[in-house]
Design an enzyme around this catalytic site. Sequence first.
Site, short mmCIF file in Angstrom:
data_model
loop_
_atom_site.label_atom_id
_atom_site.label_comp_id
_atom_site.label_asym_id
_atom_site.label_seq_id
_atom_site.Cartn_x
_atom_site.Cartn_y
_atom_site.Cartn_z
N GLU A 69 48.67 101.69 51.88
CA GLU A 69 48.57 100.63 52.46
C GLU A 69 47.74 100.56 53.55
O GLU A 69 46.80 99.62 53.95
CB GLU A 69 49.75 99.63 52.47
CG GLU A 69 49.62 98.14 52.85
CD GLU A 69 50.78 97.36 52.87
OE1 GLU A 69 50.84 96.04 52.65
OE2 GLU A 69 52.05 97.92 52.77
N GLU B 240 58.23 93.27 46.55
CA GLU B 240 57.06 92.54 46.38
C GLU B 240 56.19 92.87 44.92
O GLU B 240 56.61 91.76 43.93
CB GLU B 240 56.05 93.08 47.42
CG GLU B 240 54.98 92.01 47.83
CD GLU B 240 54.40 92.22 49.15
OE1 GLU B 240 53.32 91.69 49.40
OE2 GLU B 240 54.80 93.03 49.83
#
Length: 879
Positions: free
Chosen positions: A729, A455
Amino acid sequence: MKPVALRLEHRASALGLGTGTPRLSWTNGLVAQVAYEIRVLRADGTVTTSGRIEDSRPSLRPWPGVALTSREGAEVSVRVWADAKQASEWSEPIRVEAGLLDPADWSSEWASPSPAAPAGSPRPAYLLRADFETVGRVQRARLYSTAHGIYDLEVNGRAVDDDVLAPGWSSYRHRLRYRTHDLTETLAAGSNTLGAWLADGWYRGRIGFNGGLWNVYGSDVALLAQLEITDDAGSRIVPLRWRWSNSPITATGLYEGESYDARLELPGWSSPRFDDSQWAEATPLSATSFSADLEAPPGPPVRVIEMISPVATRRDGDVVRLDFGQNISGKLRITVAGAGASTLTMHHAEVLEHGELSVRPLRTARSVDTFTAADDAETTWTPRFAVHGFRYAEVRGLPATARLSAEALVVHSDMARTGYFASSSDLLNRFHTNAVWSMRDNFVDLPTDCPQRDERLGWSGDIQVFTPAAAYLYDCTGVLQNWLRDLAAEQQEFGSVMNFHPWLECGFPSDPAAAWGDAAVIVPWELYRSTGDIELIRTQFASMRAWVEQVSRLTHGTGHWRSGFQLGDWLDPSAPPDRPGDSKTDPRLVATAYHAYTARIATRAAELLGEDAAASELAGIAQRARSAFRHNYVSSAGMIVSDTVTALSLAIGFDLLDSPAQRETAGRRLAELVHEGDYLIQTGFVGTPLVCDALAATGHVDAAYHLLMQERMPSWLYAVTMGATTVWERWDSMLPDGSVNPGEMTSFNHYALGAVVDFMHRIVGGLAVTEPGYRRVRIAPVPGGGLEHASTAHVSPFGPIEVAWAREDSRLILDVSVPPGITADVVLPAPGESPRIVGQGHHRFECAYRRASDDPQPPRRWNIHNPEERLEMIAQGVL
């Protein structure tokens, strides 16, 4: 009182600036200036001065006189006055030089290896070389360079610079940054060679998730290098005849890793007298075939910033496991001897799971480097074009007789540290350090979400919530300025701010989303507040206004954003692992709240710029959105629809309530919900940066501290108790049993949930900016949470500001240091204490203050479903 630390724009280097009128900043040490004078000495001996300018600001002062032209250099000095009469000495001069400011300045052609390699797997890196001659003494030599791909340069066998992954990642369809190199002292008389390593990088390599995309910006890799020399033969652009060959890097990809075969090395390949007769001619590509604007970089390059030695090393057969004690973005550097022609593989992971490297969170980012030794000689190697996110690494395939040592190289944009925090809580200190590391690891040329998996994108929502903290911790203006230019360029192309920039069509919705698209407004505004640079607002205003007006159209002029795709309070801890967007808070409420908030910011920006018509229009949008929020989501008593921590925090934090009474009611309900939740986190990306501030602002400081200092999952400190060295996260990226969360969104290095460090700087430490650029600050620490002491410091445009408080028996001692040019409003945390206004110098204050053991107990937990308690709540004004 002589000014020091001169700098131009928001860059540490004044070589190759992208403007002919760079603004100048300096530091005055212990003197507050009342006036300044800038002097410019040009190469032809012409001297220009600004004359005495009555101005107390030492930052971003305008360029005096005629603008520099392309390539033109000058020496710039400054002096200041501390009073009406006495001027300081002139500062030591800083050398400034403009880059290539006009597209017509570029005449060299691109050089590309050919044929193009097929997509679908990591491709090799290439070597390019060009011989050239100088005549007599070299008076000036400049190399302007960039690439489709990423590149490293060498001259006569030596590296030109220490940049990594140059020229970085930008929206290559719109803008491509070039570097300026001073080769005057590097070139030899006579024969010279310019060499380049060239690889795919973001331009042609695989990027993005859901399998990723190849060749996003083109199928070529190419180098653009314009060499300009002044020597005894005169001034000229040197024609370069490029030849190319495969390099010892047999495959390289940002996600996949790098493979290097030392047996393929070509000693002396970038030096004169190397035989390149077997090399192929590079394919010239005309610069006119590319549409992107060539720009000087507004921010610093990516570099190796730090080296970390392992804290633990374990060898088991042919495998060596390394624990570096810190999760980083970077790469291994190994030194091996006695390996023969063995191939070593280097695997990377952020955490261990069941005693093994946990690679599932990497998704399809293989993150494996390989090194094939040429012989038994001692060799040191590190990948050139790969960066990984890792704390642990395993080197596999090491022969029994071989020796190995290794270190981790930390890689990120070379920003100056400006913000600090410490307290009596080791856990809180470690959390702050974790947030700093997550920022470092995710500022690899642009603000990314994570440095490890497939990502690593410039998500707009993440940086939107973290910008206040980022701008305090580091001088990150140049990095974010660069990213905002990409955002504005792609916003103009696509008609909307995307959920990440640069944008990739890799399966994620492209619909406009609140909190993410609002980065177009909030990020430049927060940078302006930190730096006082109105040009940041001027440059981005069209983008800010376009976003607000677009959302207004989506609401059909009502201000109520109730349709379309929304990310909402992303990663609410109650959301299932496989559905991270399932928040308890109504996403329409989130969207409308953000619309009201950013419309108000855009209005203030327009007023600052003197854009009266725009200000009037934007003010109307802001008022309609605020009214829509109150009409649809707020009761007359101040209760909020959704009745969640995030909903209440938005209403309070964005000032969307009608009256002090409504605000008080909302604050009480927020404190109650936090208490009912056992002071565990109930917020995702949207609510987390706001909840502690909303509690403190409505008089519930102790509830804010109870929330901040909680150690059970989900909480900020839970990850610290689990050994985290960066911000996760998810609140539960690792579960209490040491297993990794099964959800796909499970990274151990995201800064978004670390945005609460802004609260720690402003409220716990007590330092907040009240006028842009820190001209005026508020020093008002609010002790609590059982802390015995706390301190914070920020290197402002005027110099360092320091705040430290400590409890001593029944007294609180506050020490404040203020640099010249700043006014501080000091508010002591005790009843009856009047605010003090102080200026330059060190100041100590004392006041009576209760001990930590005297902190009030948490508020009562009510049961709203019990009829008797509900009546009592009404009687006490809770409902």
